[in-house]
Design a protein around this motif. Sequence first.
Motif, PDB file in Angstrom:
ATOM      1  N   ALA A 251       0.830  -1.213   0.000  1.00 56.78           N
ATOM      2  CA  ALA A 251       0.000   0.000   0.000  1.00 56.78           C
ATOM      3  C   ALA A 251       0.858   1.255   0.000  1.00 56.78           C
ATOM      4  N   ILE A 252       1.880   1.291   0.848  1.00 55.74           N
ATOM      5  CA  ILE A 252       2.703   2.500   0.946  1.00 55.74           C
ATOM      6  C   ILE A 252       3.584   2.670  -0.284  1.00 55.74           C
ATOM      7  N   SER A 253       4.048   1.575  -0.865  1.00 56.04           N
ATOM      8  CA  SER A 253       4.859   1.693  -2.082  1.00 56.04           C
ATOM      9  C   SER A 253       4.023   2.179  -3.263  1.00 56.04           C
ATOM     10  N   ASP A 254       2.730   1.925  -3.263  1.00 56.64           N
ATOM     11  CA  ASP A 254       1.847   2.419  -4.325  1.00 56.64           C
ATOM     12  C   ASP A 254       1.862   3.940  -4.406  1.00 56.64           C
ATOM     13  N   TYR A 255       2.217   4.584  -3.299  1.00 54.86           N
ATOM     14  CA  TYR A 255       2.286   6.053  -3.276  1.00 54.86           C
ATOM     15  C   TYR A 255       3.713   6.542  -3.537  1.00 54.86           C
ATOM     16  N   GLN A 256       4.552   5.685  -4.122  1.00 53.01           N
ATOM     17  CA  GLN A 256       5.939   6.019  -4.470  1.00 53.01           C
ATOM     18  C   GLN A 256       6.726   6.531  -3.266  1.00 53.01           C
ATOM     19  N   ALA A 301      11.653  -5.244  -0.105  1.00 57.33           N
ATOM     20  CA  ALA A 301      12.301  -3.987  -0.464  1.00 57.33           C
ATOM     21  C   ALA A 301      12.618  -3.944  -1.957  1.00 57.33           C
ATOM     22  N   ILE A 302      13.065  -5.071  -2.499  1.00 61.06           N
ATOM     23  CA  ILE A 302      13.367  -5.150  -3.932  1.00 61.06           C
ATOM     24  C   ILE A 302      12.075  -5.210  -4.750  1.00 61.06           C
ATOM     25  N   LYS A 303      11.169  -6.067  -4.335  1.00 63.80           N
ATOM     26  CA  LYS A 303       9.929  -6.274  -5.081  1.00 63.80           C
ATOM     27  C   LYS A 303       9.100  -5.008  -5.187  1.00 63.80           C
ATOM     28  N   TYR A 304       9.047  -4.232  -4.093  1.00 60.29           N
ATOM     29  CA  TYR A 304       8.195  -3.047  -4.064  1.00 60.29           C
ATOM     30  C   TYR A 304       8.985  -1.745  -4.209  1.00 60.29           C
ATOM     31  N   ASN A 305      10.292  -1.841  -4.462  1.00 60.98           N
ATOM     32  CA  ASN A 305      11.136  -0.677  -4.731  1.00 60.98           C
ATOM     33  C   ASN A 305      11.011   0.368  -3.623  1.00 60.98           C
ATOM     34  N   ILE A 306      11.290  -0.047  -2.400  1.00 62.71           N
ATOM     35  CA  ILE A 306      11.151   0.854  -1.263  1.00 62.71           C
ATOM     36  C   ILE A 306      12.188   0.482  -0.200  1.00 62.71           C
ATOM     37  N   ASN A 307      12.723   1.482   0.472  1.00 61.46           N
ATOM     38  CA  ASN A 307      13.643   1.245   1.580  1.00 61.46           C
ATOM     39  C   ASN A 307      12.828   0.956   2.838  1.00 61.46           C
ATOM     40  N   THR A 471      -1.817   4.342   8.381  1.00 64.14           N
ATOM     41  CA  THR A 471      -0.537   4.700   7.771  1.00 64.14           C
ATOM     42  C   THR A 471      -0.453   6.216   7.688  1.00 64.14           C
ATOM     43  N   LEU A 472       0.758   6.709   7.634  1.00 63.93           N
ATOM     44  CA  LEU A 472       0.987   8.149   7.517  1.00 63.93           C
ATOM     45  C   LEU A 472       1.972   8.362   6.388  1.00 63.93           C
ATOM     46  N   LEU A 473       1.609   9.152   5.405  1.00 60.64           N
ATOM     47  CA  LEU A 473       2.461   9.447   4.256  1.00 60.64           C
ATOM     48  C   LEU A 473       2.822  10.923   4.283  1.00 60.64           C
TER      49      LEU A 473
END
Length: 507
Positions: A251-256, A301-307, A471-473
């Motif tokens: 969900a959070i990776s969907d928001y880049q 982290a790799i699959k969703y491109n996020i740290n 969640t908080l973005l």
Amino acid sequence: MIDSAKIELRNLKVKDYQELKESMIRSYHTMPHEYWTKGEIKTLIDKFPEGQLCIVIDNKIAGCALSIIVDYDQFEDDHTYDSILGGENFSTHTKNGDVLYGIDVFIHPDYRGMRLGRRLYEARKELCEHLNLKSIIFGGRIPNYSKYSKELTPKKYIEKVKLQEIHDPVLSFQLSNDFHVKKVIRGYLPGDHESKEFATLMEWNNIYYTKPQNLVKTTKTVVRLGLVQWQMRLFKNYEALVSQIEFFVDAISDYQSDFILFPELFNAPLMAQFNHLNEVEAIRGLSEYTDRLLETFRDFAIKYNINIITGSMPQLVGEHMYNVGFLCRRDGSYERYEKLHITPSEESFWGMKGGNKLQTFDTDCGKIGVLICYDVEFPEASRILAEEGMNILFVPFMTDTQNGYSRVKICAQARAVENECYVAIAGSVGNLPKVDNMDIQYAQSAVLTPSDFAFPVNGIKAEATPNTESTLLVDVDLDLLKELHNFGSVRNMKDRRMDLYSLKKKK
């Protein structure tokens, strides 16, 4: 005898230190800081081995040139020697910088007149060209100025040295080696009485420099943070827990988002199966999942491109239990961090030990730090990270009551102000009726900022609804921190009284 000696120009090695020290003492007997420590030399060699040059004559160090790479846009021309070094850890050095900054050059008195200094300068120029850096910059002493200070301003003195009407052993040499005076700095090297504490900011421009084409920008200036306010609940099994983790990462990776932060000991629901054991045995049972969770987070982290900052988990190392977490970068690499300060209940119930690892971490969004819960209540820890260049401090926490939460939040806000950084805190909510010592949770996750005109007036960029899973973005602008550092209403990092006190991390 010297004429027939073998002269070797090479990179400095740690084993050269004793010879180096003797040469430094002979070369700088009039200066307040007479020589570098072995720890400092080792750090320079570890961080930037090709930048540390020496000339060896018959197995003796005859001369040396030390340097770092800096992102010069982060500094003003009116910097000091100490500020450009970044402390004994040389935290200002970055492989992504654009300037080779010279921090020392000296020639042993017994070997002067052999043009060894020119060899070192030429080697630096070749290194600058090889690394495709924009220029070489350093602060140069003007040791003969004290003889003329009553009759000449620094500007007039420099003009006369340029016209060769006055000879200065340092400035004259630098000008003859194609360096030009960029600026005069006052107070560059406190205690340099020969130069009256003035210095010339010298520069040599690399005419072969090609500005990198940032088709893919390596360091972002606006960074998106995703915080998970995790609901403590009983899970059927390990796979169910992982499914919930993946839901938030997805969900959070969907928001880049660039980062996602989980809370401290968020995996505590898995302890329910060990509730028939005492607390020490139960936490050891939970620690058996840590390696599996690390591999899961690395895959995500790799699959969703996020740290991913994994919050924390118990880990058994030898006979000791530690509270640890991992930074899982989106390039597949990872690093481990430890909780340094253990609360009385963690020690008495679980037999936990405090960790020994305090460091910043490089990411594609700049340097970050991670402190676990109670650690943020100790200002020394975050100050050391700030001195190493930290821009964002992540604090996974777990608090059972509102007063415990208030300690974490208030201290985190103070850390944001005093260290000129962003602080992201994320905790758990809800309850675990079948897990001893983890009954209730209270949290209000937030992103906190310094307090100045470019930031929210209350120092809170955003915060979650208290005690509700969410969640908080949040976007944070790293350039605002640079502006604050140089032009803020107050400048906490710059205005420290380093002449009265200092803070050092033990080796």
